[in-house]
Design a protein around this motif. Structure first.
Motif, PDB file in Angstrom:
ATOM      1  N   VAL A  12      46.678  40.887  42.333  1.00 31.72           N
ATOM      2  CA  VAL A  12      45.384  40.227  42.125  1.00 31.72           C
ATOM      3  C   VAL A  12      45.185  39.112  43.156  1.00 31.72           C
ATOM      4  CG1 VAL A  12      43.995  38.851  40.508  1.00 31.72           C
ATOM      5  CG2 VAL A  12      45.231  40.865  39.682  1.00 31.72           C
ATOM      6  N   ARG A  13      46.229  38.353  43.461  1.00 30.82           N
ATOM      7  CA  ARG A  13      46.127  37.298  44.482  1.00 30.82           C
ATOM      8  C   ARG A  13      45.763  37.872  45.845  1.00 30.82           C
ATOM      9  NH1 ARG A  13      51.091  33.845  45.112  1.00 30.82           N
ATOM     10  NH2 ARG A  13      49.719  32.760  46.543  1.00 30.82           N
ATOM     11  N   ALA A  14      46.174  39.091  46.122  1.00 27.36           N
ATOM     12  CA  ALA A  14      45.866  39.735  47.401  1.00 27.36           C
ATOM     13  C   ALA A  14      44.476  40.363  47.414  1.00 27.36           C
ATOM     14  CB  ALA A  14      46.925  40.801  47.708  1.00 27.36           C
ATOM     15  N   TRP A  15      43.779  40.346  46.292  1.00 31.44           N
ATOM     16  CA  TRP A  15      42.465  40.989  46.217  1.00 31.44           C
ATOM     17  C   TRP A  15      41.402  40.282  47.068  1.00 31.44           C
ATOM     18  CZ3 TRP A  15      41.021  45.630  45.160  1.00 31.44           C
ATOM     19  CH2 TRP A  15      39.659  45.904  44.992  1.00 31.44           C
ATOM     20  N   PRO A  16      41.251  38.953  47.007  1.00 33.78           N
ATOM     21  CA  PRO A  16      40.188  38.325  47.802  1.00 33.78           C
ATOM     22  C   PRO A  16      40.206  38.678  49.296  1.00 33.78           C
ATOM     23  CG  PRO A  16      40.923  36.799  46.139  1.00 33.78           C
ATOM     24  CD  PRO A  16      41.877  37.987  46.103  1.00 33.78           C
ATOM     25  N   PRO A  17      41.357  38.701  49.974  1.00 30.91           N
ATOM     26  CA  PRO A  17      41.326  39.121  51.382  1.00 30.91           C
ATOM     27  C   PRO A  17      40.906  40.581  51.579  1.00 30.91           C
ATOM     28  CG  PRO A  17      43.368  37.943  50.909  1.00 30.91           C
ATOM     29  CD  PRO A  17      42.671  38.182  49.595  1.00 30.91           C
ATOM     30  N   ARG A  18      41.117  41.410  50.561  1.00 30.14           N
ATOM     31  CA  ARG A  18      40.738  42.825  50.641  1.00 30.14           C
ATOM     32  C   ARG A  18      39.264  43.054  50.301  1.00 30.14           C
ATOM     33  NH1 ARG A  18      44.820  46.071  47.039  1.00 30.14           N
ATOM     34  NH2 ARG A  18      43.751  47.813  48.009  1.00 30.14           N
ATOM     35  N   TRP A  19      38.615  42.047  49.713  1.00 29.14           N
ATOM     36  CA  TRP A  19      37.246  42.199  49.220  1.00 29.14           C
ATOM     37  C   TRP A  19      36.262  42.732  50.262  1.00 29.14           C
ATOM     38  CZ3 TRP A  19      34.447  43.312  45.360  1.00 29.14           C
ATOM     39  CH2 TRP A  19      33.082  42.991  45.324  1.00 29.14           C
ATOM     40  N   PRO A  41      34.570  47.635  42.240  1.00 31.99           N
ATOM     41  CA  PRO A  41      35.997  47.940  42.303  1.00 31.99           C
ATOM     42  C   PRO A  41      36.703  47.506  41.019  1.00 31.99           C
ATOM     43  CG  PRO A  41      35.276  46.916  44.338  1.00 31.99           C
ATOM     44  CD  PRO A  41      34.140  46.793  43.357  1.00 31.99           C
ATOM     45  N   LYS A  42      37.630  48.370  40.579  1.00 28.06           N
ATOM     46  CA  LYS A  42      38.269  48.131  39.278  1.00 28.06           C
ATOM     47  C   LYS A  42      39.775  48.328  39.341  1.00 28.06           C
ATOM     48  CE  LYS A  42      34.307  50.071  36.820  1.00 28.06           C
ATOM     49  NZ  LYS A  42      33.682  50.968  37.778  1.00 28.06           N
ATOM     50  N   ARG A  75      40.507  51.330  41.886  1.00 25.92           N
ATOM     51  CA  ARG A  75      41.375  51.173  43.073  1.00 25.92           C
ATOM     52  C   ARG A  75      42.850  51.188  42.714  1.00 25.92           C
ATOM     53  NH1 ARG A  75      38.293  51.890  47.607  1.00 25.92           N
ATOM     54  NH2 ARG A  75      36.308  50.856  47.299  1.00 25.92           N
ATOM     55  N   ALA A  76      43.165  50.823  41.473  1.00 29.20           N
ATOM     56  CA  ALA A  76      44.560  50.789  41.041  1.00 29.20           C
ATOM     57  C   ALA A  76      44.607  51.016  39.538  1.00 29.20           C
ATOM     58  CB  ALA A  76      45.205  49.451  41.395  1.00 29.20           C
ATOM     59  N   VAL A  77      45.749  51.517  39.070  1.00 27.04           N
ATOM     60  CA  VAL A  77      45.985  51.711  37.642  1.00 27.04           C
ATOM     61  C   VAL A  77      47.280  50.993  37.293  1.00 27.04           C
ATOM     62  CG1 VAL A  77      46.477  53.369  35.800  1.00 27.04           C
ATOM     63  CG2 VAL A  77      44.773  53.919  37.554  1.00 27.04           C
ATOM     64  N   THR A 117      31.757  36.263  47.040  1.00 22.40           N
ATOM     65  CA  THR A 117      32.808  35.998  46.053  1.00 22.40           C
ATOM     66  C   THR A 117      33.381  37.321  45.573  1.00 22.40           C
ATOM     67  OG1 THR A 117      31.676  33.985  45.347  1.00 22.40           O
ATOM     68  CG2 THR A 117      33.345  34.883  43.855  1.00 22.40           C
ATOM     69  N   PRO A 118      34.699  37.499  45.669  1.00 21.07           N
ATOM     70  CA  PRO A 118      35.302  38.769  45.256  1.00 21.07           C
ATOM     71  C   PRO A 118      35.151  39.033  43.761  1.00 21.07           C
ATOM     72  CG  PRO A 118      36.845  37.457  46.546  1.00 21.07           C
ATOM     73  CD  PRO A 118      35.679  36.584  46.240  1.00 21.07           C
ATOM     74  N   LEU A 119      34.869  40.285  43.443  1.00 23.40           N
ATOM     75  CA  LEU A 119      34.799  40.782  42.069  1.00 23.40           C
ATOM     76  C   LEU A 119      35.903  41.802  41.875  1.00 23.40           C
ATOM     77  CD1 LEU A 119      31.095  41.855  41.386  1.00 23.40           C
ATOM     78  CD2 LEU A 119      32.233  39.834  40.543  1.00 23.40           C
TER      79      LEU A 119
END
Length: 188
Positions: free
Chosen positions: A170-177, A119-120, A141-143, A10-12
């Protein structure tokens, strides 16, 4: 307890910022948009003080004070799990994550816990005159910021006030996890 990101499917995503930056306000704006986009998002929030979600005199409060550990209160509308942790100085994120995993969220946002290695997304406002966390934390990872500022290599700049752009990120985060959980970004 340590947090093993490699074992977590599960992505965090940590949401880290200095007090007064607007973490909760921004999450209040983003969460409904993420839900509208079909994402189920869990949030684990760090509190810097003792807190109660039930009131003295109520049955749940009395039973918790009497030693129930944990104490789960439920109705048809919601439930709350309360547990005393008097021997801990700080909340243990690794112990909290398993409580939300059975609900199968698409993403777990972690508000606070800024010292944890995960990751933050940092929220930053130069007007607060606080240091940029990304400068010292390779897990950022991003500001998201309203300011035009120089960021460390490998850190994305996001417009804090463009909620649509933040939702898309944020929606693109899970595939990047799978890639992002492997470790912090490289610093020079």
């Amino acid at each position: 307890m340590t947090l093993s990101l490699d074992a977590l499917d599960t992505p965090l995503l940590g949401i880290a910022a200095w007090s007064g930056t607007g973490k909760t306000t921004l999450l209040e704006a983003l969460l409904p948009r993420l839900a509208d986009a079909g994402m189920q998002v869990a949030v684990i929030k760090h509190a810097h003080h003792a807190f109660d979600i039930d009131r003295p005199g109520k049955d749940s409060y009395r039973l918790r004070q009497a030693g129930a550990t944990p104490m789960l209160v439920a109705s048809g509308k919601r439930f709350a799990l309360m547990m005393e942790t008097p021997d801990r100085e700080e909340a243990d994120l690794a112990a909290l994550i398993p409580h939300v995993l059975p609900l199968a969220p698409d993403l777990i946002l972690v508000e606070g816990f800024k010292a944890w290695p995960l990751p933050k997304l940092e929220l930053h406002r130069e007007a607060l005159e606080k240091p940029l966390m990304a400068a010292d934390d390779p897990w950022v990872r991003a500001v998201a910021t309203p300011d035009n500022m120089v960021l460390p290599d490998g850190v994305e700049r996001l417009p804090m006030d463009d909620h649509d752009a933040l939702v898309d990120w944020v929606r693109a985060w899970p595939p990047r996890w799978p890639e992002m959980r492997r470790g912090p970004r490289e610093t020079s």
